[in-house]
Write a protein that holds these residues in place. Structure first.
Motif, PDB file in Angstrom:
ATOM      1  N   VAL A 177       0.841  -1.196   0.000  1.00 48.98           N
ATOM      2  CA  VAL A 177       0.000   0.000   0.000  1.00 48.98           C
ATOM      3  C   VAL A 177       0.874   1.243   0.000  1.00 48.98           C
ATOM      4  O   VAL A 177       1.846   1.336   0.761  1.00 48.98           O
ATOM      5  N   LYS A 178       0.500   2.209  -0.856  1.00 47.00           N
ATOM      6  CA  LYS A 178       1.142   3.519  -0.857  1.00 47.00           C
ATOM      7  C   LYS A 178       0.106   4.522  -0.380  1.00 47.00           C
ATOM      8  O   LYS A 178      -1.021   4.531  -0.877  1.00 47.00           O
ATOM      9  N   ILE A 179       0.496   5.327   0.595  1.00 41.57           N
ATOM     10  CA  ILE A 179      -0.362   6.413   1.069  1.00 41.57           C
ATOM     11  C   ILE A 179       0.431   7.710   0.991  1.00 41.57           C
ATOM     12  O   ILE A 179       1.665   7.688   0.934  1.00 41.57           O
TER      13      ILE A 179
ATOM     14  N   ILE B 264       0.931  10.622  -4.665  1.00 47.50           N
ATOM     15  CA  ILE B 264      -0.469  10.215  -4.871  1.00 47.50           C
ATOM     16  C   ILE B 264      -1.448  11.231  -4.297  1.00 47.50           C
ATOM     17  O   ILE B 264      -2.648  11.093  -4.471  1.00 47.50           O
ATOM     18  N   LEU B 265      -0.944  12.238  -3.608  1.00 50.79           N
ATOM     19  CA  LEU B 265      -1.682  13.392  -3.096  1.00 50.79           C
ATOM     20  C   LEU B 265      -2.583  13.084  -1.901  1.00 50.79           C
ATOM     21  O   LEU B 265      -2.656  13.851  -0.964  1.00 50.79           O
ATOM     22  N   GLY B 266      -3.282  11.997  -1.898  1.00 48.19           N
ATOM     23  CA  GLY B 266      -4.179  11.607  -0.818  1.00 48.19           C
ATOM     24  C   GLY B 266      -4.795  10.259  -1.141  1.00 48.19           C
ATOM     25  O   GLY B 266      -4.657   9.753  -2.247  1.00 48.19           O
ATOM     26  N   GLY B 267      -5.442   9.656  -0.164  1.00 49.22           N
ATOM     27  CA  GLY B 267      -6.012   8.327  -0.368  1.00 49.22           C
ATOM     28  C   GLY B 267      -4.924   7.274  -0.339  1.00 49.22           C
ATOM     29  O   GLY B 267      -3.896   7.447   0.310  1.00 49.22           O
ATOM     30  N   PHE B 268      -5.137   6.177  -1.091  1.00 50.90           N
ATOM     31  CA  PHE B 268      -4.117   5.128  -1.140  1.00 50.90           C
ATOM     32  C   PHE B 268      -4.202   4.347  -2.443  1.00 50.90           C
ATOM     33  O   PHE B 268      -5.217   4.356  -3.126  1.00 50.90           O
ATOM     34  N   VAL B 269      -3.106   3.690  -2.758  1.00 54.72           N
ATOM     35  CA  VAL B 269      -3.020   2.756  -3.869  1.00 54.72           C
ATOM     36  C   VAL B 269      -2.529   1.455  -3.269  1.00 54.72           C
ATOM     37  O   VAL B 269      -1.568   1.442  -2.498  1.00 54.72           O
ATOM     38  N   ALA B 270      -3.188   0.358  -3.612  1.00 56.31           N
ATOM     39  CA  ALA B 270      -2.793  -0.934  -3.051  1.00 56.31           C
ATOM     40  C   ALA B 270      -2.633  -1.968  -4.153  1.00 56.31           C
ATOM     41  O   ALA B 270      -3.385  -1.968  -5.125  1.00 56.31           O
ATOM     42  N   GLN B 271      -1.651  -2.836  -3.956  1.00 55.76           N
ATOM     43  CA  GLN B 271      -1.485  -3.986  -4.836  1.00 55.76           C
ATOM     44  C   GLN B 271      -1.612  -5.237  -3.986  1.00 55.76           C
ATOM     45  O   GLN B 271      -0.922  -5.395  -2.984  1.00 55.76           O
ATOM     46  N   VAL B 272      -2.538  -6.098  -4.385  1.00 59.54           N
ATOM     47  CA  VAL B 272      -2.741  -7.387  -3.735  1.00 59.54           C
ATOM     48  C   VAL B 272      -2.604  -8.426  -4.837  1.00 59.54           C
ATOM     49  O   VAL B 272      -3.432  -8.466  -5.749  1.00 59.54           O
ATOM     50  N   LYS B 273      -1.549  -9.221  -4.757  1.00 60.81           N
ATOM     51  CA  LYS B 273      -1.181 -10.144  -5.841  1.00 60.81           C
ATOM     52  C   LYS B 273      -1.067  -9.327  -7.112  1.00 60.81           C
ATOM     53  O   LYS B 273      -0.323  -8.373  -7.159  1.00 60.81           O
ATOM     54  N   SER B 274      -1.823  -9.652  -8.156  1.00 60.22           N
ATOM     55  CA  SER B 274      -1.715  -8.904  -9.411  1.00 60.22           C
ATOM     56  C   SER B 274      -2.807  -7.833  -9.548  1.00 60.22           C
ATOM     57  O   SER B 274      -2.912  -7.185 -10.583  1.00 60.22           O
TER      58      SER B 274
ATOM     59  N   MET C 298      -4.603  -4.243  -8.683  1.00 52.99           N
ATOM     60  CA  MET C 298      -4.324  -2.890  -8.208  1.00 52.99           C
ATOM     61  C   MET C 298      -5.634  -2.224  -7.810  1.00 52.99           C
ATOM     62  O   MET C 298      -6.624  -2.327  -8.538  1.00 52.99           O
ATOM     63  N   TYR C 299      -5.614  -1.550  -6.675  1.00 56.45           N
ATOM     64  CA  TYR C 299      -6.765  -0.796  -6.183  1.00 56.45           C
ATOM     65  C   TYR C 299      -6.306   0.641  -6.004  1.00 56.45           C
ATOM     66  O   TYR C 299      -5.431   0.915  -5.188  1.00 56.45           O
ATOM     67  N   ASP C 300      -6.874   1.539  -6.782  1.00 55.82           N
ATOM     68  CA  ASP C 300      -6.447   2.936  -6.749  1.00 55.82           C
ATOM     69  C   ASP C 300      -7.546   3.790  -6.138  1.00 55.82           C
ATOM     70  O   ASP C 300      -8.546   4.101  -6.779  1.00 55.82           O
ATOM     71  N   ALA C 301      -7.370   4.142  -4.883  1.00 57.42           N
ATOM     72  CA  ALA C 301      -8.300   5.029  -4.184  1.00 57.42           C
ATOM     73  C   ALA C 301      -7.567   6.324  -3.836  1.00 57.42           C
ATOM     74  O   ALA C 301      -7.776   6.921  -2.794  1.00 57.42           O
ATOM     75  N   SER C 302      -6.699   6.761  -4.755  1.00 57.95           N
ATOM     76  CA  SER C 302      -5.902   7.966  -4.515  1.00 57.95           C
ATOM     77  C   SER C 302      -6.521   9.168  -5.212  1.00 57.95           C
ATOM     78  O   SER C 302      -7.263   9.026  -6.190  1.00 57.95           O
ATOM     79  N   ILE C 303      -6.189  10.334  -4.729  1.00 58.23           N
ATOM     80  CA  ILE C 303      -6.651  11.573  -5.366  1.00 58.23           C
ATOM     81  C   ILE C 303      -6.031  11.685  -6.753  1.00 58.23           C
ATOM     82  O   ILE C 303      -6.701  12.040  -7.719  1.00 58.23           O
ATOM     83  N   LYS C 304      -4.752  11.329  -6.858  1.00 57.33           N
ATOM     84  CA  LYS C 304      -4.080  11.375  -8.162  1.00 57.33           C
ATOM     85  C   LYS C 304      -4.803  10.471  -9.163  1.00 57.33           C
ATOM     86  O   LYS C 304      -5.036  10.856 -10.310  1.00 57.33           O
ATOM     87  N   GLY C 305      -5.197   9.290  -8.732  1.00 56.08           N
ATOM     88  CA  GLY C 305      -5.920   8.361  -9.600  1.00 56.08           C
ATOM     89  C   GLY C 305      -7.279   8.904 -10.005  1.00 56.08           C
ATOM     90  O   GLY C 305      -7.707   8.771 -11.155  1.00 56.08           O
ATOM     91  N   GLN C 306      -7.979   9.535  -9.066  1.00 51.21           N
ATOM     92  CA  GLN C 306      -9.289  10.113  -9.370  1.00 51.21           C
ATOM     93  C   GLN C 306      -9.157  11.273 -10.348  1.00 51.21           C
ATOM     94  O   GLN C 306      -9.973  11.421 -11.262  1.00 51.21           O
ATOM     95  N   LEU C 307      -8.106  12.084 -10.189  1.00 57.51           N
ATOM     96  CA  LEU C 307      -7.870  13.193 -11.117  1.00 57.51           C
ATOM     97  C   LEU C 307      -7.540  12.667 -12.519  1.00 57.51           C
ATOM     98  O   LEU C 307      -7.997  13.221 -13.523  1.00 57.51           O
ATOM     99  N   ARG C 308      -6.759  11.592 -12.587  1.00 52.34           N
ATOM    100  CA  ARG C 308      -6.422  10.987 -13.874  1.00 52.34           C
ATOM    101  C   ARG C 308      -7.690  10.471 -14.563  1.00 52.34           C
ATOM    102  O   ARG C 308      -7.899  10.682 -15.754  1.00 52.34           O
ATOM    103  N   LYS C 309      -8.575   9.816 -13.806  1.00 47.48           N
ATOM    104  CA  LYS C 309      -9.829   9.302 -14.383  1.00 47.48           C
ATOM    105  C   LYS C 309     -10.705  10.452 -14.872  1.00 47.48           C
ATOM    106  O   LYS C 309     -11.330  10.362 -15.932  1.00 47.48           O
TER     107      LYS C 309
END
Length: 185
Positions: free
Chosen positions: A118-120, A154-164, A166-177
């Protein structure tokens, strides 16, 4: 090179599976995991032990003497001692780190556990750690072992990798979307 690494991984998995099944028969799966972890720690901290493991020019008898000494000091069990002798005989001792990693995964799967990386964005406390763990446990259906790293990008939230996965609940990810959505309009 990538193909060679894949072959090594397959071979390490086979050895890890064999050791795991044997340890289950002997009812000492946890003990073997601890012993393997100690060996990997020694490997990572000792240049001499790394040389012993990696160097094919060191005689088999010399390697066996080291393992016998570890067994005599009760640092490793008879089970792991015999396994190390077999690895030495087959010139596969250099796979010990990968074997440990795969063995650990097998034990975690049996327990219904999984690692999450997890990255926060900022420092965290036990409450936030528990919340992230709960969310990932719910999503994966397993007990999650968190490995958290701070990443301010990632600015806020978190990014997680579980096995293969990826779960992106980050502000950076939301801005990209949001940007991708706006560019499609």
């Amino acid at each position: 090179m990538r193909g060679a690494k894949l072959i090594v991984t397959i071979v390490a998995k086979r050895y890890a599976n064999a050791l795991y099944e044997y340890a289950k028969e002997k009812n000492n799966v946890e003990q073997i995991l601890d012993e393997l972890k100690s060996l990997v720690d020694l490997y990572e901290s000792s240049a001499d032990f790394q040389e012993l493991v990696k160097n094919p020019l060191i005689k088999r008898s010399e390697k066996e003497k080291v393992f016998e000494e570890l067994k005599n000091r009760n640092a490793i069990s008879e089970t792991l001692y015999n396994f190390l002798l077999m690895l030495t005989e087959k010139n596969r001792l250099n796979l010990i780190v990968e074997i440990y990693m795969h063995y650990r995964i097998l034990l975690m799967e049996d327990r219904g556990e999984v690692d999450a990386y997890v990255k926060i964005a900022d420092d965290y406390d036990d409450v936030l750690k528990k919340e992230i763990g709960d969310v990932l446990s719910k999503v994966t259906g397993k007990k999650v072992n968190l490995n958290i790293e701070i990443d301010k990008t990632i600015l806020g939230g978190f990014v997680a990798q579980v096995k293969s996965n990826m779960y992106d609940a980050s502000i950076k990810g939301q801005l990209r979307k949001l940007k991708e959505t706006l560019l499609q309009v």
